[in-house]
Design an enzyme around this catalytic site. Structure first.
Site, PDB file in Angstrom:
ATOM      1  N   GLU A  87      -6.262  10.394  20.283  1.00 22.21           N
ATOM      2  CA  GLU A  87      -4.952  10.912  20.673  1.00 22.21           C
ATOM      3  C   GLU A  87      -4.986  12.108  21.618  1.00 22.21           C
ATOM      4  O   GLU A  87      -4.053  12.293  22.396  1.00 22.21           O
ATOM      5  CB  GLU A  87      -4.173  11.313  19.400  1.00 22.21           C
ATOM      6  CG  GLU A  87      -3.860  10.160  18.463  1.00 22.21           C
ATOM      7  CD  GLU A  87      -2.820   9.218  19.033  1.00 22.21           C
ATOM      8  OE1 GLU A  87      -1.954   9.670  19.803  1.00 22.21           O
ATOM      9  OE2 GLU A  87      -2.890   8.007  18.730  1.00 22.21           O
ATOM     10  N   SER A 457      21.466  -9.455 -40.300  1.00 24.53           N
ATOM     11  CA  SER A 457      20.872  -9.003 -41.565  1.00 24.53           C
ATOM     12  C   SER A 457      19.965  -7.790 -41.420  1.00 24.53           C
ATOM     13  O   SER A 457      19.572  -7.202 -42.434  1.00 24.53           O
ATOM     14  CB  SER A 457      20.084 -10.158 -42.206  1.00 24.53           C
ATOM     15  OG  SER A 457      20.952 -11.215 -42.547  1.00 24.53           O
TER      16      SER A 457
END
EC number: 2.4.99.28
Length: 790
Positions: A87, A457
């Site tokens: 770069e 139940s």
């Protein structure tokens, strides 16, 4: 001649002065509204929040941008050099703007233009930092001028290392990765320190076109770009010729995280996310704060729980029979035709196939990849009762769901029913596993914490516990016969029924719960009183505002699997308060603890008290207290182990462990439950349709949900010893006759009595409810006897 030369010099000087003036004006003009670059000194990039299991496996990552900050002194020189070569060759020498680079790029781009090659940029790393942090991507002369000015100013204030740190942590590298650390993890499953030269060059090559440089789509182009970076590294003297050749010769091999390093727990992670956001009171902090969250999850148990739930849902769905093929397509070009079909939701490991031919004892199928196979009739027997020929079930062109098996494929279908499972440590409240549904990708609705359903139940346990708390002995006799309860003026009387419409006569309270008798439960409730039952339901956290009606005692209240599992966890731990929790510890991006659940040492969290010299989030701690007394708790635990040994949970006895548990089935079999527990673990599971409807006439917690519990425990708990429940000093164990409840040396059941009731152990008559004007015996009609209540 001299006059001409002098004149030219004057003109040149004037031009220089004019140029300097114009330059000064431009700098002055564009410098007036430049953004404040001092913010770069306070750079705290948004970072990924990671959630881990208690045993260190990565569960999930959350972020707006997937970024892992790494300081410049932790980034290896080879990776930095890759970026300098790719770069900004003169990075360490220019003042933010590379004038020589601009001139070189200008001449190079003239040649590139003439030869139809890609144009080269001249932006320095500093300029890219300015663009990424302070300016936009707008293409304009004004932006470029501001970019150059800011780059120069930043270079005077920040060191080159600081600029590199900003650049390497902010840049986008594709695949959702921001920063070199995230890129190293995403592409190679490595830390930056572990990257090779070739891998470093690959990452350095990405910023030019991160979305396009995908080796899975365009390998040749990506390798060429990587090799260009390697060549530049050699030319700039960063690596030797041999190292460059070795790097160029190496293939680009992307690696995902190893399976053993991760655990799939989507519902659990989503629950953790919501819990932590509530703790922090900030969604922004959760998604950007780079938090490390250690949970209570046990990775092995989570996987087993998910497997058991899916297996149970699939097996129940298959018992309902084969619904129909997904579609029917022409066979002329079947491979292309099947590709056109949308993939069914929740396919998971199943596959789509098309029926190519049908015989009596098998079907030939074709798969999307073009391969062919067979399904034998034996693998379709579940689809239809008494299936004699495949021809009566399938026809050519039918698109079906299949599962790979050892010698071919089996016919399958995606279950319509759904469910959930939750695993807790009853002593600490740690949620070891939680699966909120069949498939998170299809439905994110968490049936552990969000689905309000009737427990049937399961709620009876707490009616009997209320009786035990209030001094009723476990061998007390009650009449299992028809009853009628007045519901007030203008309301019809309520006549509850047992599940099978039968009456057992006079039986002990223990037998009433073990056999899940509705009528005994109602009689016990009338003996205790609804006020005390409402209180116990609130105390155990089952429902905060239960309606004070008799149907409540048979499970008409609504609750969640999480609440119900926790209520049974309290029973399992001896009656002490406990709350389910998912989060153990939270660290901020710097590794400092901002939340720890309690003061117990977390060996797997790498925590020491030296970390705690910071502000800790004030998370209120629940006072540890008893929800019920230990004697009553042991008595109800004894009842529930009896339900496994002798009644509705009997199938779990084959596990060979001491287990307590209770099934639950709501009215019309719309919801089915089972919660089972040992002194060390409690497992709750639920099965039902998201839009409630009947699961089947004979569907119960015993035959729908209990198999899920058994499958989970047989895998997760098989190597654990069978531990007895601790008998408190306030309990005396005495042998009694199971049928009559009377004390006998040759008793058929060991009953738990409270020590302070020993002198009253002479069996008494059953409790007389005739003083209660709301309840009375009645003689049922044949129609009444045929009705069922669960």
């Amino acid at each position: 001649m001299y006059k001409s030369l002098f004149f030219c010099l004057k003109i040149f000087a004037v031009l220089i002065l004019v140029g300097c003036g114009i330059t000064a004006y431009i700098i002055y003009h564009y410098s007036r509204d430049l953004p404040d670059y001092s913010q770069l000194a306070r750079y705290y990039p948004p970072s990924v929040t990671r959630i881990y299991s208690h045993d260190g496996k990565l569960m999930e990552e959350y972020a707006f941008e997937r970024r892992v900050f790494v300081p410049i002194n932790s980034i290896p020189s080879s990776l930095i050099e890759s970026f300098i070569a790719a770069e900004d060759k003169n990075f360490y020498n220019h003042p933010g703007v590379d004038l020589l680079g601009i001139v070189r790029a200008a001449f190079l781009n003239i040649s590139n233009y003439l030869h139809h090659r890609r144009m080269e940029g001249a932006s320095t790393i500093t300029q890219q930092v300015v663009k990424n942090f302070l300016l936009t991507n707008e293409v304009s002369l004004e932006r470029k001028i501001k970019e150059a000015i800011l780059s120069y100013m930043i270079s005077r204030v920040f060191t080159k290392e600081q600029i590199l740190e900003l650049y390497l942590n902010q840049t986008f590298f594709g695949r959702g990765a921001y920063g070199v650390a995230a890129a190293a993890q995403n592409y190679f499953n490595k830390s930056v320190e572990e990257l090779t030269i070739a891998e470093s060059a690959f990452i350095a090559a990405l910023p030019k076109a991160p979305s396009e440089l995908n080796p899975e789509r365009n390998y040749a182009r990506v390798k060429a770009r990587r090799d260009y970076v390697i060549a530049r590294m050699f030319e700039d003297g960063y690596i030797t010729k041999d190292a460059a050749k070795e790097a160029m010769d190496s293939p680009i091999v992307l690696r995902k995280r190893a399976k053993e390093e991760t655990v799939t727990a989507d519902y659990y992670a989503a629950q953790v996310r919501e819990e932590v956001i509530r703790m922090l009171n900030s969604k922004e902090e959760f998604y950007t704060g780079g938090l490390t969250i250690i949970t209570s999850l046990d990775a092995k148990m989570q996987q087993l729980a998910e497997n058991s739930l899916r297996k149970g849902l699939r097996e129940f769905d298959r018992r309902r029979g084969f619904r129909k093929p997904i579609a029917n397509i022409p066979l002329d070009n079947w491979q292309e035709e099947i590709k056109k079909l949308p993939s069914p939701p929740s396919l998971l490991e199943y596959k789509l196939a098309v029926v190519l031919d049908v015989a009596d004892n098998h079907a030939e199928i074709g798969l999307i990849d073009g391969s062919k196979s067979k399904i034998l009739i034996a693998e379709m027997k579940w689809a239809r009762s008494n299936l004699k020929s495949v021809k009566t079930l399938l026809k050519k062109g039918d698109v079906i769901v299949v599962e790979p098996i050892k010698d071919g494929y089996a016919l399958r279908q995606i279950p319509e029913v759904n469910g959930a499972i939750m695993v807790m440590n009853p002593n600490t409240g740690q949620v070891l596993a939680s699966v909120g549904g069949y498939d998170f990708s299809t439905s994110k609705f968490d049936r552990v914490t969000q689905a309000l359903r009737q427990p049937g139940s399961l709620s009876k346990t707490f009616v009997y516990l209320a009786a035990l708390e209030n001094g009723i002995k476990p061998n007390q006799i009650f009449n299992d016969g028809p009853i009628e309860i007045s519901q007030g003026p203008g309301m019809p009387s309520w006549r509850p029924k047992n599940y099978e419409g039968k009456f057992l006569g006079e039986i002990t309270m223990r037998t009433g719960l073990e056999k899940s008798c509705n009528l005994i439960t109602v009689r016990v409730a009338t003996a205790v009183g609804l006020t005390k039952i409402v209180d116990i339901i609130k105390r155990f956290g089952i429902n905060n505002e239960p309606k004070k009606v008799y149907s409540m005692v048979l499970g008409s209240i609504e609750t969640t699997l999480s609440r119900m599992t926790n209520a049974y966890a309290i029973i399992a731990n001896g009656g002490k308060k406990v709350e389910p929790h998912f989060v153990e510890l939270i660290k901020d991006r710097n590794g400092k603890i901002i939340y720890r659940r309690d003061n117990r040492e977390c060996l797997s969290c790498n925590v020491s008290d030296s970390n705690l010299d910071i502000a800790i989030l004030e998370i209120p701690k629940e006072d540890i207290y008893r929800v019920t007394d230990e004697a009553s708790d042991y008595q109800i635990t004894s009842f529930l182990t009896g339900a496994i040994d002798r009644s509705t949970g009997y199938a779990a006895k084959k596990l060979g462990k001491i287990i307590g548990g209770k099934t639950g089935t709501s009215n019309d079999s719309k919801d089915t439950w089972f919660v089972g527990f040992t002194p060390k673990i409690v497992v709750g599971s639920y099965v039902g349709y998201d839009t409630p409807k009947e699961l089947g006439k004979r569907a119960t917690g015993s035959n729908v949900v209990l198999p899920i519990f058994i499958d989970f425990m047989s895998n997760a708990y098989k190597d654990e010893p069978s531990l007895p429940f601790k008998v408190p000093d306030s309990i005396k164990l005495i042998a009694v006759d199971r049928a009559t409840g009377k004390i006998t040396p040759s008793g058929t059941v060991i009953e738990a009595f409270k020590v302070n009731n020993i002198q009253m152990l002479e069996n008494e008559d059953m409790i007389d409810n005739r003083d209660n004007n709301d309840i009375f015996d009645y003689v049922p009609s044949k129609e009444d006897q045929s009705q069922e209540i669960y």
